[in-house]
Design a protein around this motif. Structure first.
Motif, PDB file in Angstrom:
ATOM      1  N   GLN A   1      33.517  32.642  43.662  1.00 25.79           N
ATOM      2  CA  GLN A   1      34.588  32.827  44.638  1.00 25.79           C
ATOM      3  C   GLN A   1      34.798  31.567  45.475  1.00 25.79           C
ATOM      4  O   GLN A   1      35.935  31.132  45.694  1.00 25.79           O
ATOM      5  N   LEU A   2      33.698  30.969  45.932  1.00 24.88           N
ATOM      6  CA  LEU A   2      33.808  29.756  46.750  1.00 24.88           C
ATOM      7  C   LEU A   2      34.406  28.609  45.948  1.00 24.88           C
ATOM      8  O   LEU A   2      35.285  27.879  46.444  1.00 24.88           O
ATOM      9  N   ALA A   3      33.948  28.448  44.708  1.00 26.47           N
ATOM     10  CA  ALA A   3      34.459  27.353  43.882  1.00 26.47           C
ATOM     11  C   ALA A   3      35.949  27.514  43.600  1.00 26.47           C
ATOM     12  O   ALA A   3      36.722  26.553  43.697  1.00 26.47           O
TER      13      ALA A   3
ATOM     14  N   THR B   1      25.405  51.100  29.180  1.00 26.72           N
ATOM     15  CA  THR B   1      26.185  49.876  29.376  1.00 26.72           C
ATOM     16  C   THR B   1      25.689  49.191  30.633  1.00 26.72           C
ATOM     17  O   THR B   1      25.594  49.809  31.690  1.00 26.72           O
ATOM     18  N   VAL B   2      25.361  47.911  30.506  1.00 23.29           N
ATOM     19  CA  VAL B   2      24.865  47.128  31.635  1.00 23.29           C
ATOM     20  C   VAL B   2      25.913  46.068  31.968  1.00 23.29           C
ATOM     21  O   VAL B   2      26.261  45.248  31.117  1.00 23.29           O
ATOM     22  N   VAL B   3      26.419  46.086  33.187  1.00 26.02           N
ATOM     23  CA  VAL B   3      27.488  45.170  33.596  1.00 26.02           C
ATOM     24  C   VAL B   3      26.878  44.021  34.386  1.00 26.02           C
ATOM     25  O   VAL B   3      26.370  44.215  35.490  1.00 26.02           O
ATOM     26  N   CYS B   4      26.941  42.822  33.816  1.00 25.83           N
ATOM     27  CA  CYS B   4      26.309  41.647  34.428  1.00 25.83           C
ATOM     28  C   CYS B   4      27.285  40.501  34.650  1.00 25.83           C
ATOM     29  O   CYS B   4      26.852  39.360  34.839  1.00 25.83           O
ATOM     30  N   VAL B   5      28.577  40.758  34.610  1.00 29.24           N
ATOM     31  CA  VAL B   5      29.547  39.681  34.791  1.00 29.24           C
ATOM     32  C   VAL B   5      29.840  39.469  36.272  1.00 29.24           C
ATOM     33  O   VAL B   5      29.621  40.363  37.093  1.00 29.24           O
ATOM     34  N   ASP B   6      30.327  38.279  36.611  1.00 29.78           N
ATOM     35  CA  ASP B   6      30.542  37.933  38.015  1.00 29.78           C
ATOM     36  C   ASP B   6      32.021  37.897  38.395  1.00 29.78           C
ATOM     37  O   ASP B   6      32.416  37.220  39.331  1.00 29.78           O
ATOM     38  N   VAL B   7      32.851  38.637  37.634  1.00 30.08           N
ATOM     39  CA  VAL B   7      34.279  38.714  37.946  1.00 30.08           C
ATOM     40  C   VAL B   7      34.652  40.169  38.210  1.00 30.08           C
ATOM     41  O   VAL B   7      34.050  41.089  37.643  1.00 30.08           O
ATOM     42  N   PRO B   8      35.635  40.408  39.070  1.00 31.01           N
ATOM     43  CA  PRO B   8      36.072  41.791  39.325  1.00 31.01           C
ATOM     44  C   PRO B   8      36.915  42.330  38.182  1.00 31.01           C
ATOM     45  O   PRO B   8      37.390  41.587  37.332  1.00 31.01           O
ATOM     46  N   GLY B   9      37.097  43.643  38.170  1.00 31.21           N
ATOM     47  CA  GLY B   9      38.016  44.264  37.235  1.00 31.21           C
ATOM     48  C   GLY B   9      37.397  44.746  35.943  1.00 31.21           C
ATOM     49  O   GLY B   9      38.119  45.053  34.982  1.00 31.21           O
ATOM     50  N   CYS B  10      36.062  44.841  35.877  1.00 30.39           N
ATOM     51  CA  CYS B  10      35.390  45.250  34.641  1.00 30.39           C
ATOM     52  C   CYS B  10      34.958  46.707  34.642  1.00 30.39           C
ATOM     53  O   CYS B  10      34.357  47.179  33.668  1.00 30.39           O
TER      54      CYS B  10
END
Length: 353
Positions: A55-57, A267-276
């Protein structure tokens, strides 16, 4: 030494608003003087959590100097590192500087340690202006101090691993431990589950895949968004199938998991973006379990999405703590070559940016 009574959960360090826990506070008291049950750490390195750093980047067009100033501004204003947009922080490594006589944490001055509690509730002061950080990686060389409370969690750094490698593992050590616990629950009931990990090539994702296989999953599926990550995860050998899909596209994600041998029992959710959230639910079998580890998760979207899809799934929030989680994650790093390969490759790539 302060004379006012301390709280084992750090209430005495909250400046505002009064009456909330340190994680919910907007400002903490980060002065170095200790209460009797506290520990002061001389900071060596911060690890910003993936969602916060992304988010900062993106907010600063990947301008490293601007990202650095943003982090300094947050810590200076809040007395802790808590991204005001994502609400998340990270963790740190350093050397124990002073231990209060009533601290129960079992550390002594000179111990090199990693904090296993979030920077969002850890009083922190940076004194070097982050002079050695270019703002282009999650790992942040830093000088300053941090304060741990009586109910904080801390681990001594293992002597056989580089500090930056230990930090990267401990930052996400709750993910493999909880994944293993859930898989084991299925196995104990006589079912070897299919486990799908969204974001399988990342830190928490690769450890979660290794944990699922180690604990008895019948099939492991790694989901990644781009070919380069598919190649890396395939080479690491952590998943039976590595599939390409954008986790923000529910239909495409569910189709990819199905073609890889799903739907997934877990299901394991490990992504760093919203909307998944919707894709994770849609790709999970009825009666299955979705574990959300990403700080980018909208839990209202997950709950309402499951309701709207009439999906009978159990949804778990990975809170980052499971007893023994650090030791378990470090043992996976040592014993599974593919995990170590991905971690070392990630650290090396960040060092070249």
């Amino acid at each position: 030494m302060p004379t006012a009574p301390s709280s084992p959960v750090g209430l005495h360090r909250v400046i505002e608003p009064a009456g909330v826990l340190p994680q919910a506070a907007t400002r903490l008291d980060a002065r170095p003087e200790l209460w009797p049950d506290e520990v002061r750490i001389s900071v060596e390195r911060l690890n910003l959590d993936a969602a916060s750093y992304r988010q900062l980047a993106e907010a600063h067009d990947h301008d490293g100097e601007a990202v650095k100033q943003a982090v300094l501004g947050i810590v200076g204003e809040r007395g802790k590192m808590q991204n005001p947009v994502t609400g998340s922080g990270g963790m740190l490594v350093g050397v124990v500087d002073e231990v209060g006589p009533e601290s129960p944490l079992g550390v002594k001055p000179g111990d090199r340690v990693a904090t296993l509690v979030s920077l969002t509730l850890t009083p922190l002061r940076i004194t070097d202006g982050l002079a050695w950080w270019d703002g282009k990686s999650e790992q942040v060389p830093a000088e300053g101090h941090a304060i741990l409370f009586a109910r904080s969690i801390v681990a001594k750094l293992p002597a056989d691993l580089a500090p930056e490698l230990s930090l990267a593992v401990m930052d996400v050590c709750g993910a493999p431990a909880l994944t293993a616990r859930v898989v084991r629950q299925y196995v104990d009931k006589g079912t070897k589950p299919v486990v799908s990990v969204i974001g399988g090539a990342g830190k928490s994702g690769s450890l979660s895949l290794a944990a699922a296989r180690h604990t008895g999953a019948s099939r492991t599926i790694g989901i990644v968004p781009v070919q380069a990550e598919q190649d890396k995860l395939t080479a690491a050998g952590l998943a039976d199938v590595v599939a390409l899909a954008d986790a923000r596209d529910p239909v495409a994600l569910a189709k990819a998991v199905e073609q890889a041998g799903g739907p997934a029992d877990i299901t394991v959710v490990c992504v760093d973006v919203p909307g998944c959230e919707h894709g994770a639910v849609l790709a999970t079998a009825n009666g299955g379990t979705v574990i959300f580890f990403s700080m980018a998760t909208s839990f209202s979207a997950a709950a309402l999405g499951a309701e709207g899809l009439a999906a009978d799934v159990t949804m778990l929030v990975g809170n980052g703590y499971v007893p023994g989680h650090a030791d378990y994650a470090l043992e996976l790093l040592r014993s599974v070559p593919g995990v170590r390969e991905l971690f070392e490759g990630r650290i090396a790539a960040e060092g070249q940016d």
